[in-house]
Motif scaffolding. Structure first.
Motif, short mmCIF file in Angstrom:
data_model
loop_
_atom_site.label_atom_id
_atom_site.label_comp_id
_atom_site.label_asym_id
_atom_site.label_seq_id
_atom_site.Cartn_x
_atom_site.Cartn_y
_atom_site.Cartn_z
N THR A 81 18.86 -6.92 79.76
CA THR A 81 18.75 -7.76 78.56
C THR A 81 17.30 -8.17 78.33
OG1 THR A 81 20.98 -8.60 78.92
CG2 THR A 81 19.58 -9.85 77.42
N PHE A 82 16.59 -8.48 79.46
CA PHE A 82 15.19 -8.90 79.35
C PHE A 82 14.33 -7.74 78.82
CE2 PHE A 82 10.99 -9.21 81.35
CZ PHE A 82 10.54 -10.38 80.75
N LYS A 83 14.63 -6.53 79.32
CA LYS A 83 13.86 -5.36 78.88
C LYS A 83 14.06 -5.09 77.36
CE LYS A 83 13.61 -2.93 83.33
NZ LYS A 83 13.99 -1.71 84.09
N LYS A 84 15.32 -5.27 76.94
CA LYS A 84 15.59 -5.03 75.51
C LYS A 84 14.86 -6.06 74.65
CE LYS A 84 20.14 -2.89 76.11
NZ LYS A 84 21.59 -3.00 75.84
N ALA A 85 14.88 -7.34 75.11
CA ALA A 85 14.20 -8.38 74.33
C ALA A 85 12.70 -8.17 74.31
CB ALA A 85 14.55 -9.75 74.93
N GLU A 86 12.14 -7.69 75.44
CA GLU A 86 10.71 -7.45 75.51
C GLU A 86 10.31 -6.28 74.60
OE1 GLU A 86 9.30 -6.51 79.42
OE2 GLU A 86 7.79 -8.09 79.28
N ALA A 87 11.21 -5.29 74.58
CA ALA A 87 10.93 -4.12 73.72
C ALA A 87 10.94 -4.51 72.25
CB ALA A 87 11.96 -3.02 74.01
N LYS A 88 11.82 -5.46 71.93
CA LYS A 88 11.89 -5.90 70.53
C LYS A 88 10.63 -6.67 70.14
CE LYS A 88 16.90 -6.17 69.98
NZ LYS A 88 18.05 -7.07 69.70
N GLU A 89 10.09 -7.48 71.09
CA GLU A 89 8.88 -8.25 70.79
C GLU A 89 7.66 -7.36 70.66
OE1 GLU A 89 8.48 -11.16 73.77
OE2 GLU A 89 10.22 -12.35 73.11
N ILE A 90 7.60 -6.31 71.52
CA ILE A 90 6.43 -5.44 71.51
C ILE A 90 6.46 -4.49 70.33
CG2 ILE A 90 5.22 -3.65 72.79
CD1 ILE A 90 6.18 -5.03 75.34
N ALA A 91 7.64 -3.98 70.01
CA ALA A 91 7.74 -2.96 68.94
C ALA A 91 7.25 -3.51 67.61
CB ALA A 91 9.20 -2.50 68.85
N VAL A 92 6.44 -2.77 67.00
CA VAL A 92 5.89 -3.14 65.65
C VAL A 92 6.92 -2.78 64.60
CG1 VAL A 92 4.06 -2.75 64.00
CG2 VAL A 92 3.57 -2.70 66.45
N PRO A 93 7.25 -3.73 63.85
CA PRO A 93 8.28 -3.41 62.83
C PRO A 93 7.78 -2.33 61.87
CG PRO A 93 7.23 -5.52 62.34
CD PRO A 93 6.76 -5.12 63.69
N ALA A 94 8.67 -1.44 61.66
CA ALA A 94 8.31 -0.32 60.76
C ALA A 94 8.11 -0.82 59.34
CB ALA A 94 9.42 0.74 60.82
N VAL A 95 7.04 -0.34 58.76
CA VAL A 95 6.73 -0.71 57.35
C VAL A 95 7.64 0.07 56.44
CG1 VAL A 95 4.97 -0.78 55.57
CG2 VAL A 95 4.36 -1.17 57.96
N ARG A 96 8.26 -0.71 55.64
CA ARG A 96 9.18 -0.05 54.69
C ARG A 96 8.38 0.74 53.66
NH1 ARG A 96 13.68 -3.08 50.94
NH2 ARG A 96 14.65 -1.15 50.09
N GLN A 97 8.66 1.99 53.71
CA GLN A 97 7.95 2.84 52.76
C GLN A 97 8.61 2.73 51.38
OE1 GLN A 97 7.90 6.79 54.34
NE2 GLN A 97 6.46 6.28 55.99
N THR A 98 7.75 2.37 50.53
CA THR A 98 8.22 2.28 49.12
C THR A 98 7.71 3.49 48.37
OG1 THR A 98 6.29 0.99 48.54
CG2 THR A 98 8.25 -0.23 49.16
N LEU A 130 21.38 -7.25 87.38
CA LEU A 130 21.17 -6.03 86.56
C LEU A 130 21.33 -6.30 85.06
CD1 LEU A 130 20.67 -2.98 86.52
CD2 LEU A 130 23.14 -2.64 86.85
N TYR A 131 22.32 -7.09 84.77
CA TYR A 131 22.57 -7.42 83.34
C TYR A 131 21.37 -8.14 82.74
CZ TYR A 131 24.43 -9.91 79.32
OH TYR A 131 24.61 -10.45 78.05
N PHE A 132 20.88 -9.12 83.47
CA PHE A 132 19.76 -9.89 82.92
C PHE A 132 18.48 -9.07 82.83
CE2 PHE A 132 22.50 -13.51 84.31
CZ PHE A 132 22.57 -14.18 83.08
N ARG A 133 18.35 -8.13 83.84
CA ARG A 133 17.15 -7.30 83.76
C ARG A 133 17.17 -6.42 82.49
NH1 ARG A 133 18.19 -6.53 89.43
NH2 ARG A 133 16.66 -7.68 90.71
#
Length: 253
Positions: free
Chosen positions: A36-53, A31-34
């Motif tokens: 952790t894997f989901k969180k890492a996958e979400a980080k890779e897929i998520a598009v970094p938010a563009v810093r609004q200037t 369960l722990y690894f699942r």
């Protein structure tokens, strides 16, 4: 001992599972690894938010100030000349000074008026007038050139036949009022002048005298021979002979 990041460990675990086909772990670890894997996958897929200037605000141009109204030029006041300024000048009273002067210098005459120098000028001009006098003087004033040339011929002829004769400018003597000096010269014997010239010389006319009964004319005490209009002799040259006869008759007496 090599250090691996959690992502690397998960990646290796997944590869191992794909190869083995079974999970060799406890349910808690799995369960722990699942998770952790989901969180890492979400980080890779998520598009970094563009810093609004924050964009800089548009700077509105500052409106230019309105040009100042032209100042109406006031013409400079003309300063009055001294002559324009009215001044009242009181006459100076020299009476007290005159009394003192007469007391200390009784031998000096004090005059109230400045003497006129007209007499002195006439006396100074006498030598010029006397130098113009000849025994037979022919006066000229403003005769036209051709008439003046005829007078010059008469002067030359008289000078040859009757003695010294001279052409005399009457304008200068009239202006200086020197006719008394001219007519009073002891050298003067005859004066010859055109009649229309004599009438223009007002100062000389005061000395004019006439004896109609004897057909004699004088300027003062000097005999006068009046010439008629010289234009007549220019129109008719034969009249010159009669003129010369009349001159010879008068000058020989």
């Amino acid at each position: 001992m090599s250090h691996h990041t959690p992502l690397e460990i998960i990646g290796q675990a997944l590869a191992l599972l794909r190869e083995e086909g079974s999970i060799l772990a406890s349910p808690e670890d799995a369960l722990y690894f699942r998770q952790t894997f989901k969180k890492a996958e979400a980080k890779e897929i998520a598009v970094p938010a563009v810093r609004q200037t924050s964009l800089p605000k548009r700077i509105e141009p500052t409106p230019l100030p309105a040009p100042p109204k032209p100042v109406e030029e006031v013409p400079p006041q003309k300063a009055p000349f001294r002559s324009e300024v009215e001044k009242t000048i009181e006459p100076v009273n020299f009476q007290a000074l005159k009394i003192l002067f007469q007391r200390f210098f009784p031998q000096v005459a004090v005059l109230d008026l400045i003497p006129n120098d007209a007499l002195a000028k006439r006396m100074a001009y006498r030598w010029k007038t006397k130098n113009q006098v000849a025994p037979i003087s022919i006066l000229f004033l403003s005769e036209p050139p051709k008439q003046k040339e005829l007078l010059s011929e008469i002067v030359r002829a008289i000078d040859v036949y009757f003695g010294p004769a001279r052409f005399v400018n009457a304008e200068a003597i009239e202006k200086e009022n020197q006719w008394e000096t001219f007519l009073g010269s002891p050298e003067l014997k005859w004066v010859i002048v055109c009649d229309y010239t004599l009438w223009q010389l007002s100062s000389l006319m005061r000395h004019y005298k006439e004896m109609p009964s004897q057909q004699l004319r004088f300027l003062g005490t000097t005999p006068l021979f009046l010439l008629p209009d010289l234009s007549l002799y220019l129109k008719d040259p034969l009249l010159k002979r009669s003129l010369w006869k009349s001159l010879c008759l008068k000058l020989s007496t």
